[in-house]
Design an enzyme around this catalytic site. Sequence first.
Site, PDB file in Angstrom:
ATOM      1  CE  LYS A  38      -2.448   1.711   3.669  1.00 46.07           C
ATOM      2  NZ  LYS A  38      -2.430   3.189   3.688  1.00 46.07           N
ATOM      3  CG  ASP A  70      -4.989   4.493   1.487  1.00 45.23           C
ATOM      4  OD1 ASP A  70      -6.152   4.775   1.128  1.00 45.23           O
ATOM      5  OD2 ASP A  70      -4.651   4.381   2.682  1.00 45.23           O
ATOM      6  CE  LYS A  72      -7.604   6.964   3.968  1.00 46.18           C
ATOM      7  NZ  LYS A  72      -6.255   6.400   3.985  1.00 46.18           N
ATOM      8  CG  ASP A  75     -11.580  17.739  -6.569  1.00 50.20           C
ATOM      9  OD1 ASP A  75     -12.456  18.580  -6.858  1.00 50.20           O
ATOM     10  OD2 ASP A  75     -10.380  18.017  -6.464  1.00 50.20           O
ATOM     11  CB  THR A 126     -10.975   4.147  11.849  1.00 54.27           C
ATOM     12  OG1 THR A 126      -9.717   4.406  11.250  1.00 54.27           O
ATOM     13  CG2 THR A 126     -11.630   2.976  11.175  1.00 54.27           C
ATOM     14  NE  ARG A 217       1.662   2.291  13.199  1.00 56.57           N
ATOM     15  CZ  ARG A 217       0.757   2.997  13.863  1.00 56.57           C
ATOM     16  NH1 ARG A 217       1.144   3.903  14.727  1.00 56.57           N
ATOM     17  NH2 ARG A 217      -0.523   2.805  13.652  1.00 56.57           N
TER      18      ARG A 217
HETATM   19  O1  C5P Z   1       0.783   0.780  11.162  1.00 56.47           O
HETATM   20  P1  C5P Z   1      -0.625   0.294  11.004  1.00 56.47           P
HETATM   21  O2  C5P Z   1      -0.740  -1.211  10.841  1.00 56.47           O
HETATM   22  O3  C5P Z   1      -1.535   0.835  12.066  1.00 56.47           O
HETATM   23  O4  C5P Z   1      -1.053   0.915   9.594  1.00 56.47           O
HETATM   24  C1  C5P Z   1      -2.302   0.786   9.058  1.00 56.47           C
HETATM   25  C2  C5P Z   1      -2.347   1.416   7.690  1.00 56.47           C
HETATM   26  O5  C5P Z   1      -3.703   1.427   7.266  1.00 56.47           O
HETATM   27  C3  C5P Z   1      -1.897   2.860   7.639  1.00 56.47           C
HETATM   28  O6  C5P Z   1      -1.325   3.070   6.343  1.00 56.47           O
HETATM   29  C4  C5P Z   1      -3.161   3.650   7.800  1.00 56.47           C
HETATM   30  O7  C5P Z   1      -3.103   4.908   7.166  1.00 56.47           O
HETATM   31  C5  C5P Z   1      -4.151   2.760   7.080  1.00 56.47           C
HETATM   32  N1  C5P Z   1      -5.536   2.940   7.494  1.00 56.47           N
HETATM   33  C6  C5P Z   1      -5.976   2.754   8.777  1.00 56.47           C
HETATM   34  N2  C5P Z   1      -7.293   2.915   9.095  1.00 56.47           N
HETATM   35  C7  C5P Z   1      -8.161   3.245   8.165  1.00 56.47           C
HETATM   36  C8  C5P Z   1      -7.732   3.434   6.847  1.00 56.47           C
HETATM   37  C9  C5P Z   1      -6.406   3.270   6.551  1.00 56.47           C
HETATM   38  O8  C5P Z   1      -5.206   2.432   9.656  1.00 56.47           O
HETATM   39  N3  C5P Z   1      -9.435   3.358   8.488  1.00 56.47           N
END
Ligand code: C5P
Length: 240
Positions: A38, A70, A72, A75, A126, A217
Amino acid sequence: MQLATHPRDRLIVALDLPTVDEARSLVRTLGHEVSFYKIGLELILSGTPGDSGLGLVSELVESGKRVFLDAKLLDISNTVERSVNRVADLGATFLTIHGHDQKTLRAAVSGRGDRELKLLAVTVLTSLNSSDLDEQGITMSPAELVLRRAKLAKQAGFDGVIASGQEAAAVRASTDAGFLIVTPGIRLPGSAAGDQQRIMTPLDAIDAGADYLVVGRPINAASDPRAAAATFVKRIAEAG
Ligand code: C5P
């Protein structure tokens, strides 16, 4: 298009890294363990014109990887249509668009045309709670709004939605099995949540109806990212 068949192909690793070189280096480290990446806003806007995060989309696709862009998008319809048209040429597999209204969603579908790009709606971020929605004059709960927007996305011809593990089951119950659910906020049992509010294990997310899991992460900041990715693939295989 054939989507995920192997447990490995259901894992999407978020390249949430500040530079294109660091992203490239992580992809090299993960090797064959990861097939799907992603690329989000931070990386899209990183680098130089000749070596940008956006350029990494085609680079990864050419090397046989799948890419979830991603972006998002949100517009006016004409701009969304034209932008999706451009992204469809890059070879990405998934693209996110904020799914607030049919007009925008249908414009995205029209921009994609007959290309293989799958369109995913972001329903409700979220990070937003009931009082954030109330501030916008929206009296529905986030959960109700997620479902309403998931249905709008389906009606407009979208391929799926981004949904937290907690939302996945309700979305799955109100849409058919072919409607994709892509779920972030995934953690192994007992590991740190970070700033994620609504986390789930791979097993629970898949049980709730998730087709793809987005992991950032726990893999991109791990001391041994390849071993961490292998553990996630194993958990997905056990669940699926
Ligand atoms: O590091 P982590 O596993 O929390 O990363 C989750 C990824 O998913 C990040 O790139 C974050 O921007 C994305 N994301 C999220 N929640 C959402 C939409 C996207 O955590 N509702």
